[in-house]
Design an enzyme around this catalytic site. Sequence first.
Site, PDB file in Angstrom:
ATOM      1  N   GLU A  36       0.873  -1.170   0.000  1.00  0.00           N
ATOM      2  CA  GLU A  36       0.000   0.000   0.000  1.00  0.00           C
ATOM      3  C   GLU A  36       0.913   1.225   0.000  1.00  0.00           C
ATOM      4  OE1 GLU A  36      -2.734   0.371   3.295  1.00  0.00           O
ATOM      5  OE2 GLU A  36      -3.469   2.295   2.515  1.00  0.00           O
ATOM      6  N   ARG A 262       5.717 -12.731   9.398  1.00  0.00           N
ATOM      7  CA  ARG A 262       6.339 -11.411   9.276  1.00  0.00           C
ATOM      8  C   ARG A 262       7.747 -11.465   9.836  1.00  0.00           C
ATOM      9  NH1 ARG A 262       2.446  -7.218   8.684  1.00  0.00           N
ATOM     10  NH2 ARG A 262       3.904  -5.551   9.156  1.00  0.00           N
ATOM     11  N   LYS A 272       4.668   0.404   9.175  1.00  0.00           N
ATOM     12  CA  LYS A 272       4.713   1.720   8.556  1.00  0.00           C
ATOM     13  C   LYS A 272       4.095   2.787   9.453  1.00  0.00           C
ATOM     14  CE  LYS A 272       3.168   0.032   4.684  1.00  0.00           C
ATOM     15  NZ  LYS A 272       2.519  -0.056   3.375  1.00  0.00           N
TER      16      LYS A 272
HETATM   17  P1  ATP Z   1       2.557  -2.085   7.635  1.00  0.00           P
HETATM   18  O1  ATP Z   1       1.762  -2.713   8.716  1.00  0.00           O
HETATM   19  O2  ATP Z   1       3.975  -1.827   7.960  1.00  0.00           O
HETATM   20  O3  ATP Z   1       1.874  -0.928   6.950  1.00  0.00           O
HETATM   21  P2  ATP Z   1       1.635  -3.852   5.664  1.00  0.00           P
HETATM   22  O4  ATP Z   1       1.588  -5.293   5.977  1.00  0.00           O
HETATM   23  O5  ATP Z   1       0.373  -3.094   5.651  1.00  0.00           O
HETATM   24  O6  ATP Z   1       2.714  -3.196   6.556  1.00  0.00           O
HETATM   25  P3  ATP Z   1       2.027  -3.403   2.888  1.00  0.00           P
HETATM   26  O7  ATP Z   1       2.916  -2.376   2.360  1.00  0.00           O
HETATM   27  O8  ATP Z   1       0.586  -3.219   2.679  1.00  0.00           O
HETATM   28  O9  ATP Z   1       2.440  -3.607   4.359  1.00  0.00           O
HETATM   29  O10 ATP Z   1       2.450  -4.838   2.424  1.00  0.00           O
HETATM   30  C1  ATP Z   1       3.189  -5.220   1.305  1.00  0.00           C
HETATM   31  C2  ATP Z   1       3.580  -6.663   1.489  1.00  0.00           C
HETATM   32  O11 ATP Z   1       4.655  -6.746   2.404  1.00  0.00           O
HETATM   33  C3  ATP Z   1       2.455  -7.494   2.051  1.00  0.00           C
HETATM   34  O12 ATP Z   1       2.415  -8.727   1.382  1.00  0.00           O
HETATM   35  C4  ATP Z   1       2.839  -7.672   3.501  1.00  0.00           C
HETATM   36  O13 ATP Z   1       2.303  -8.844   4.016  1.00  0.00           O
HETATM   37  C5  ATP Z   1       4.355  -7.676   3.414  1.00  0.00           C
HETATM   38  N1  ATP Z   1       4.988  -7.262   4.676  1.00  0.00           N
HETATM   39  C6  ATP Z   1       4.769  -6.125   5.357  1.00  0.00           C
HETATM   40  N2  ATP Z   1       5.483  -6.099   6.506  1.00  0.00           N
HETATM   41  C7  ATP Z   1       6.182  -7.269   6.533  1.00  0.00           C
HETATM   42  C8  ATP Z   1       7.104  -7.850   7.474  1.00  0.00           C
HETATM   43  N3  ATP Z   1       7.449  -7.229   8.601  1.00  0.00           N
HETATM   44  N4  ATP Z   1       7.631  -9.050   7.179  1.00  0.00           N
HETATM   45  C9  ATP Z   1       7.286  -9.687   6.032  1.00  0.00           C
HETATM   46  N5  ATP Z   1       6.436  -9.198   5.125  1.00  0.00           N
HETATM   47  C10 ATP Z   1       5.878  -8.004   5.366  1.00  0.00           C
HETATM   48 MG    MG Z   2      -1.187  -2.265   5.317  1.00  0.00          MG
END
Ligand code: ATP
Ligand code: MG
Length: 577
Positions: A36, A262, A272
């Site tokens: 996102e 994760r 984020k």
């Molecule tokens: P955040 O909670 O930091 O905003 P998110 O999961 O919403 O992270 P996105 O940018 O929407 O992050 O996700 C892009 C991809 O990266 C998704 O498939 C998500 O599952 C993966 N991802 C995000 N954070 C991690 C992490 N700490 N370890 C592994 N994969 C991750």
């Molecule tokens: Mg997210």
Amino acid sequence: MSEPTTSAGDFIADVVRADIESGTYGGRVQTRFPPEPNGYLHIGHAKALIADFGIAEQFDGICNLRFDDTNPDAEDVEYVDSILADIAWLGFRPHKVVYASDYFEQLYEWAESMIVRGLAYVDDQDAETISAQRGGYGKPGIESPYRDRSVEENLDLFRRMRAGEYADGEKVLRAKVDMQSDNMQMRDPVMYRIRRAHHHRTGDTWVIYPTYDWTHGQSDAIEGVTHSMCTLEFVGHRPLYDWFLLHLDLPHDKPQQLEFARLELNNTVTSKRKLRTLVTDHVVDGWDDPRMPTLQGLRRRGYPASAIRAFCAYIGVNKTNSRHSLEELESFVRTELNRVAQRRMAVLRPLKLVLDNWPTEDGRTLGEARAAGDEAVGITQWFEIANNPENPADGARQVPFTGQLWIEQDDFAATPPPKFFRLSPGREVRLRGAYLVTATDVVFDASGAVTEVHATYDPASRGGNSPDGRKVKSTMHWVSAPHAMAAEVRTYDRLFSADVPGEATGDPFDDLNRDSVQVYAAQVEPALAPGAGGVEPGQVVQFERIGYFAADGVEPMLFHRTVGLKDEWAALQKRVG
Ligand code: ATP
Ligand code: MG
């Protein structure tokens, strides 16, 4: 790319291999990385990138970069641009760059088809009511009084939602699944909400926006994704992912969602939202602050992309908790930098060392010249010093040496404590690659601090060799004072002092380390000058005996410490093993 990007035997590779063998998807493999655009990518995303791009690469498939941009309030082109740059830096090339917003029209049509099938309805209740009625585990859900509206009424209301006839939050479209499901995600989840916000791509075209659940699987299906990887918190969403796809006429075979753990790193946060708080509260200087676990922060700090990839390959793609220490990551960084970083000399806390018997141009010694009131520094000699003993191809450089030098304050003690083998009055040490010197005199200021050390050098020790085999216990780095250049050097400590920030109180910010930067007014050798023959912005060099440092590329010179020289991870392993 030469490094392995996935680890042998990871469970996702096993699923994909089985699908290929059984002919599911006709042997095709297609993945996507779906960030996102509401923040910068962090080290956790590197793990997901390795999983998504790595699986595609391993099985000759393709991987799209898809911006999951369904939330106009939080998203921005700044984030889109940074994500594109970070993915390129890590060395991944998306097959296509696509946006969930490209599918808004298709998603809308599919939503109408769900209404027509009696599988979606417009609810007039507000968000709090809907949330309260969802119930919980062992707590029954309450059906909305609007749940049984007719298809015609729902279609009419939904079209009017799109046309902008209602205020934000006045109505939502919900899936009609099962208000008594044990899975809360299945209790009539919201598919569309009304939100008047400017979208960074679709502008003001839409006033209704699809939710994550209504967007994700459908976007996968539109693109022809076969294996849709995400993190474990989405396990509970998988039945809904499948349920939506089951009720649509798909252009491709139904994709499948696979979840992995994760990546969490000690002493930092990988969310984020929390990272944004650090930026907006000015705890750090921005998303690319060298203390940030963002890819831009790590890059600015000097972490090579290859080291991040190697670390992710080593941790693998796993189903259970994946918490790692920063020392582990640093160990990969150090291994890579030891191979590629050129060696230079820099003095972080300079102390003046004067060689009283050093020759001057007019035949006097430096001591004699200074006694006569001359500000002499003596003649200049040049020493050839290897750029990287680990890599002879990096050659050598000429380093100037005079009778006035900078050494580290820590390398001198007027009254040496036990086991202190560096310079002290009467003690002989080696100045790396130059000469053996013996301290003879110390100058103190009014407060008792050492301001200058006097020494004599042994002309027979040129090159730093002991002429008669006499033992010298330490070798120290140095910089010729008249040739030295001033540089700001910053060293960094952990951003959070606790291994698991917030573990004790629930609030990670309670564990913030408010003292995570140390700034030094350093003196560095001239080969560190920016530009031709010197260092390029972003280049990482090893300051001998101190650590690895990344040139920031600003004026006056600024260096960030990437990592120290000591492998703390290896030390930790030894203690445990
Ligand atoms: P955040 O909670 O930091 O905003 P998110 O999961 O919403 O992270 P996105 O940018 O929407 O992050 O996700 C892009 C991809 O990266 C998704 O498939 C998500 O599952 C993966 N991802 C995000 N954070 C991690 C992490 N700490 N370890 C592994 N994969 C991750
Ligand atoms: Mg997210």
